[in-house]
Scaffold this motif. Structure first.
Motif, short mmCIF file in Angstrom:
data_model
loop_
_atom_site.label_atom_id
_atom_site.label_comp_id
_atom_site.label_asym_id
_atom_site.label_seq_id
_atom_site.Cartn_x
_atom_site.Cartn_y
_atom_site.Cartn_z
N PRO A 1 0.82 -1.21 0.00
CA PRO A 1 0.00 0.00 0.00
C PRO A 1 0.86 1.26 0.00
CG PRO A 1 0.07 -0.97 2.20
CD PRO A 1 0.81 -1.92 1.29
N LEU A 2 0.27 2.34 -0.48
CA LEU A 2 0.94 3.64 -0.42
C LEU A 2 1.19 4.01 1.05
CD1 LEU A 2 -0.93 5.99 -2.91
CD2 LEU A 2 1.48 5.39 -2.92
N ASN A 3 2.35 4.57 1.28
CA ASN A 3 2.73 4.95 2.64
C ASN A 3 2.57 6.46 2.80
OD1 ASN A 3 3.83 5.11 5.18
ND2 ASN A 3 5.85 4.37 4.59
N SER B 1 21.83 -12.40 -13.35
CA SER B 1 20.90 -11.52 -12.64
C SER B 1 19.49 -12.08 -12.63
CB SER B 1 20.92 -10.13 -13.26
OG SER B 1 20.44 -10.17 -14.58
N ALA B 2 18.71 -11.55 -11.69
CA ALA B 2 17.30 -11.87 -11.57
C ALA B 2 16.58 -10.62 -11.09
CB ALA B 2 17.08 -13.01 -10.58
N SER B 3 15.30 -10.50 -11.44
CA SER B 3 14.53 -9.31 -11.08
C SER B 3 13.19 -9.69 -10.48
CB SER B 3 14.27 -8.44 -12.31
OG SER B 3 15.48 -7.98 -12.85
N VAL B 4 12.62 -8.75 -9.75
CA VAL B 4 11.27 -8.89 -9.22
C VAL B 4 10.60 -7.52 -9.32
CG1 VAL B 4 11.86 -8.40 -6.79
CG2 VAL B 4 9.88 -9.83 -7.30
N ASN B 5 9.30 -7.54 -9.56
CA ASN B 5 8.52 -6.30 -9.64
C ASN B 5 7.63 -6.18 -8.42
OD1 ASN B 5 9.47 -5.43 -12.21
ND2 ASN B 5 8.20 -7.01 -13.14
N ILE B 6 7.55 -4.96 -7.87
CA ILE B 6 6.69 -4.68 -6.73
C ILE B 6 5.82 -3.49 -7.10
CG2 ILE B 6 6.60 -3.92 -4.32
CD1 ILE B 6 9.29 -5.37 -3.94
N ARG B 7 4.53 -3.61 -6.84
CA ARG B 7 3.59 -2.52 -7.12
C ARG B 7 3.25 -1.80 -5.81
NH1 ARG B 7 -1.16 -2.14 -11.22
NH2 ARG B 7 0.74 -1.83 -12.37
N VAL B 8 3.41 -0.50 -5.84
CA VAL B 8 3.01 0.34 -4.71
C VAL B 8 1.76 1.08 -5.15
CG1 VAL B 8 3.68 2.26 -3.20
CG2 VAL B 8 5.41 0.61 -3.94
N SER B 9 0.63 0.79 -4.47
CA SER B 9 -0.64 1.41 -4.89
C SER B 9 -1.56 1.68 -3.72
CB SER B 9 -1.35 0.49 -5.88
OG SER B 9 -1.55 -0.79 -5.34
#
Length: 165
Positions: free
Chosen positions: A46-48, A157-165
């Protein structure tokens, strides 16, 4: 008679070499490429808007833990105290920051954790963990970690996506 003794010695030597694996490479050394994984406990935060500080556990809804691991042929890569993994935010820097949250005074200022856009980590049993803390701007964040294979100097390398909403 000499031929018979020679043949017997040759057979015994061949059997001994076969039993110990041919006397060459140790058999325990692998030349498989490194495999790296990166995952987050939560990929939506969540948005902080109130500006809560980063933390861990149930009382830290704006922070997620990330786990980076690397293996070679299914076995953990060699460990090290520093600079085994390099991780950074590739996209979405305005939506949050990286934290160690390890209690190390080098990663704190006045007793509070310091935020980072990139961090380096040691490895224990081929892995390590760190944290991402959401900010007050919505967006998608891409975090990438890499490890260098010391044998051929290739980066994996490896990546991950995180959504802040």
């Amino acid at each position: 008679m000499k031929i018979s003794v020679f043949c017997t010695v040759a057979v015994v030597c061949a059997a001994a070499l076969t039993a110990c694996g041919g006397g060459g490479d140790s058999g325990g050394e692998s030349h498989a490429p490194y495999q790296i994984t990166l995952r987050a406990d939560r990929t939506v935060l969540p948005l902080n808007v109130a500006g809560y500080p980063p933390g861990t556990g149930a009382n830290a809804p704006f922070t997620t833990t990330l786990y980076v691991n690397a293996t070679e042929d299914g076995r953990p890569i060699p460990g090290g105290e520093k600079d085994v993994f390099a991780c950074d935010i590739k996209e979405g820097l305005d939506s949050g920051a990286l934290y160690y949250l390890d209690g190390d005074e080098e990663h704190e200022k006045d007793g509070k954790p310091v935020s980072y856009r990139s961090i380096t980590l040691g490895a224990n049993s081929g892995g390590s963990s760190f944290h991402f803390h959401a900010g007050n701007q919505a967006g998608d964040v891409k975090i990438t970690c890499s490890v260098q294979d010391p044998r051929d100097k290739k980066l994996h390398s490896a990546s991950v996506n995180i959504r802040v909403s």
